[in-house]
Design a protein around this motif. Structure first.
Motif, PDB file in Angstrom:
ATOM      1  N   SER A 241      55.784  -3.779 -37.619  1.00 39.45           N
ATOM      2  CA  SER A 241      57.052  -4.017 -36.940  1.00 39.45           C
ATOM      3  C   SER A 241      58.027  -4.724 -37.864  1.00 39.45           C
ATOM      4  N   THR A 292      51.307   2.086 -34.014  1.00 41.58           N
ATOM      5  CA  THR A 292      52.732   2.098 -33.697  1.00 41.58           C
ATOM      6  C   THR A 292      53.582   1.554 -34.852  1.00 41.58           C
ATOM      7  N   THR A 294      57.465   0.023 -35.210  1.00 46.59           N
ATOM      8  CA  THR A 294      58.578  -0.449 -34.390  1.00 46.59           C
ATOM      9  C   THR A 294      59.618  -1.150 -35.257  1.00 46.59           C
ATOM     10  N   THR A 296      63.363  -2.904 -34.889  1.00 46.34           N
ATOM     11  CA  THR A 296      64.367  -3.403 -33.955  1.00 46.34           C
ATOM     12  C   THR A 296      65.480  -4.084 -34.730  1.00 46.34           C
ATOM     13  N   SER A 318      54.185   7.144 -38.801  1.00 46.59           N
ATOM     14  CA  SER A 318      52.824   6.874 -38.344  1.00 46.59           C
ATOM     15  C   SER A 318      52.032   8.150 -38.600  1.00 46.59           C
ATOM     16  N   ASP A 352      53.052   5.879 -31.822  1.00 44.58           N
ATOM     17  CA  ASP A 352      54.458   6.009 -31.464  1.00 44.58           C
ATOM     18  C   ASP A 352      55.347   5.339 -32.513  1.00 44.58           C
ATOM     19  N   VAL A 353      56.505   5.937 -32.745  1.00 43.40           N
ATOM     20  CA  VAL A 353      57.512   5.387 -33.651  1.00 43.40           C
ATOM     21  C   VAL A 353      58.756   5.069 -32.826  1.00 43.40           C
ATOM     22  N   THR A 354      59.205   3.799 -32.870  1.00 42.09           N
ATOM     23  CA  THR A 354      60.307   3.362 -32.019  1.00 42.09           C
ATOM     24  C   THR A 354      61.382   2.653 -32.843  1.00 42.09           C
ATOM     25  N   PHE A 355      62.626   3.066 -32.644  1.00 38.53           N
ATOM     26  CA  PHE A 355      63.759   2.398 -33.287  1.00 38.53           C
ATOM     27  C   PHE A 355      64.743   1.968 -32.215  1.00 38.53           C
ATOM     28  N   THR A 356      65.117   0.701 -32.236  1.00 35.81           N
ATOM     29  CA  THR A 356      66.145   0.169 -31.344  1.00 35.81           C
ATOM     30  C   THR A 356      67.251  -0.396 -32.207  1.00 35.81           C
TER      31      THR A 356
END
Length: 373
Positions: A241, A292, A294, A296, A318, A352-356
């Motif tokens: 992260s 994961t 992440t 942010t 990932s 999972d790959v998450t961008f905020t």
């Protein structure tokens, strides 16, 4: 690392076990510094590392009627690595010299000893040690490099590789499975009001990685009746992260990504094909899972600029590890039904790959084949 076990020779002997390795300790630093390294042979400006020791190999056993090798030792696990950096200037000027390098690396698994005799039973490879957690909190700092293959910030947790199983030979030879790779742990990075820049080929400004250790390969089996061993499982990766609030990132070189985040499961080990009048192969090791990823960005956001070819702005990945190769089977005379070759190991899953993002974010690339995100 652990010492190797001694060999046994004769009909009533016992091979020695490999020695256990020590664990790496936790490493913590809270710094406010002005550090520059330059010139041939210079290394990272800030380098924090915890590493587990390599396990000892087991001893082999030869020349008896019924032969067993010893067992490999236990590898060392790596400790946690934590850096807090405030109000600092960190620079390097040499190829391969990261400005900040944070590593937690598990120990390698021990290898199985070789066995030969009338009835031989192989020794399996030892599992790799786990990587520890890596944490970085950097604020109000300037971090830069001017060399090829030199990141401004490189944080990684890596599992140790699995050991190779020993070879077996005899009238009846039964091989063992290889050791599984160690897991990579979590890597968490927080950046605020800081800049990270590189000027060199293949020099990512920020590189955050968790990587599983590769599965070991099985030992070979050679006899009238021979059974192979399974390949070792690939180690799983941990979650990674990044939180950015007022981070400025720039690179000036081909293949130099601005921000690279990866959680990569390792490949499974191959199973060796046995040889003999009746030879039964085993499956390859399964690949490790990726976890994961992440990213942010908040408040002041993040600014990323790259100026080289093949230099993406932000790359988040990932990846599950590939499965190992299965072994073949053979029989001189078909007794009941034809033998079928073993299966390759299954591939690992990705996470999972998450961008905020923030409304203050800006990502700019100017070279050929350079994606923004």
């Amino acid at each position: 690392g652990g010492g190797d076990g001694g060999d046994g020779k004769g009909g009533h002997d016992y091979a020695g076990d490999g020695g256990d390795a020590g664990n790496g300790g936790n490493v913590t630093a809270d710094l406010k510094v002005d550090v520059t390294t330059k010139g041939s042979g210079s290394g990272p400006a800030i380098y924090l590392k915890s590493a587990g020791g390599q396990a000892g190999d087991s001893g082999g056993d030869h020349g008896g009627i019924k032969n067993h090798s010893g067992n490999p030792g236990e590898p060392g696990e790596a400790g946690n690595v934590t850096l807090t950096l405030t109000g600092s200037t960190v620079k390097t000027d040499n190829d391969g010299s990261d400005a900040i390098l944070l590593q937690s690396i598990g120990g390698m698994g021990g290898n199985g000893g070789d066995v030969s005799g009338v009835f031989s039973y192989g020794s399996k490879g030892g599992s790799g040690g786990a990587g520890g957690k890596v944490t970085a909190n950097i604020s109000t700092s300037t971090v830069s490099t001017k060399g090829d293959h030199a990141s401004a910030l490189h944080a990684q947790s890596i599992g140790g590789g699995g050991g190779t199983a020993g070879t077996t030979s005899g009238l009846s030879a039964l091989a063992s499975e290889a050791g599984a790779g160690g897991v990579g742990s979590t890597v968490n990075v927080s950046l605020s009001d800081s800049s990270f820049s590189t000027e060199g080929l293949n020099a990512a400004a920020i590189k955050i990685q968790s990587i599983g250790g590769g599965g070991g390969s099985s030992g070979a089996a050679d006899g009238f009746y021979a059974v192979g061993g399974k390949g070792g499982l690939g180690g799983a990766a941990g979650a990674v992260s990044l939180t950015a609030d007022g981070a400025t990132v720039s690179t000036k070189g081909d293949a130099s990504v601005g921000i690279l985040m990866q959680s990569v499961g390792a490949g499974g080990g191959d199973a060796f094909s046995p040889s003999g009048a009746f030879a039964i192969g085993q499956d390859g090791g399964g690949g490790g899972n990726g976890s994961t990823v992440t990213f942010t960005s908040k408040n002041k956001g993040v600014s990323v600029t790259t100026e080289g070819d093949h230099a993406d702005g932000v790359a988040l990945q990932s990846v599950g590890g590939g499965g190992g190769k299965g072994a073949s089977s053979f029989e001189l005379i078909s007794m009941i039904e034809p033998l079928v070759g073993a299966s390759g190991g299954g591939g690992g899953s990705a996470g999972d790959v998450t961008f905020t993002g923030s409304d203050k974010d800006a990502i700019k690339t100017s070279g050929d084949h350079s994606r923004g995100f």
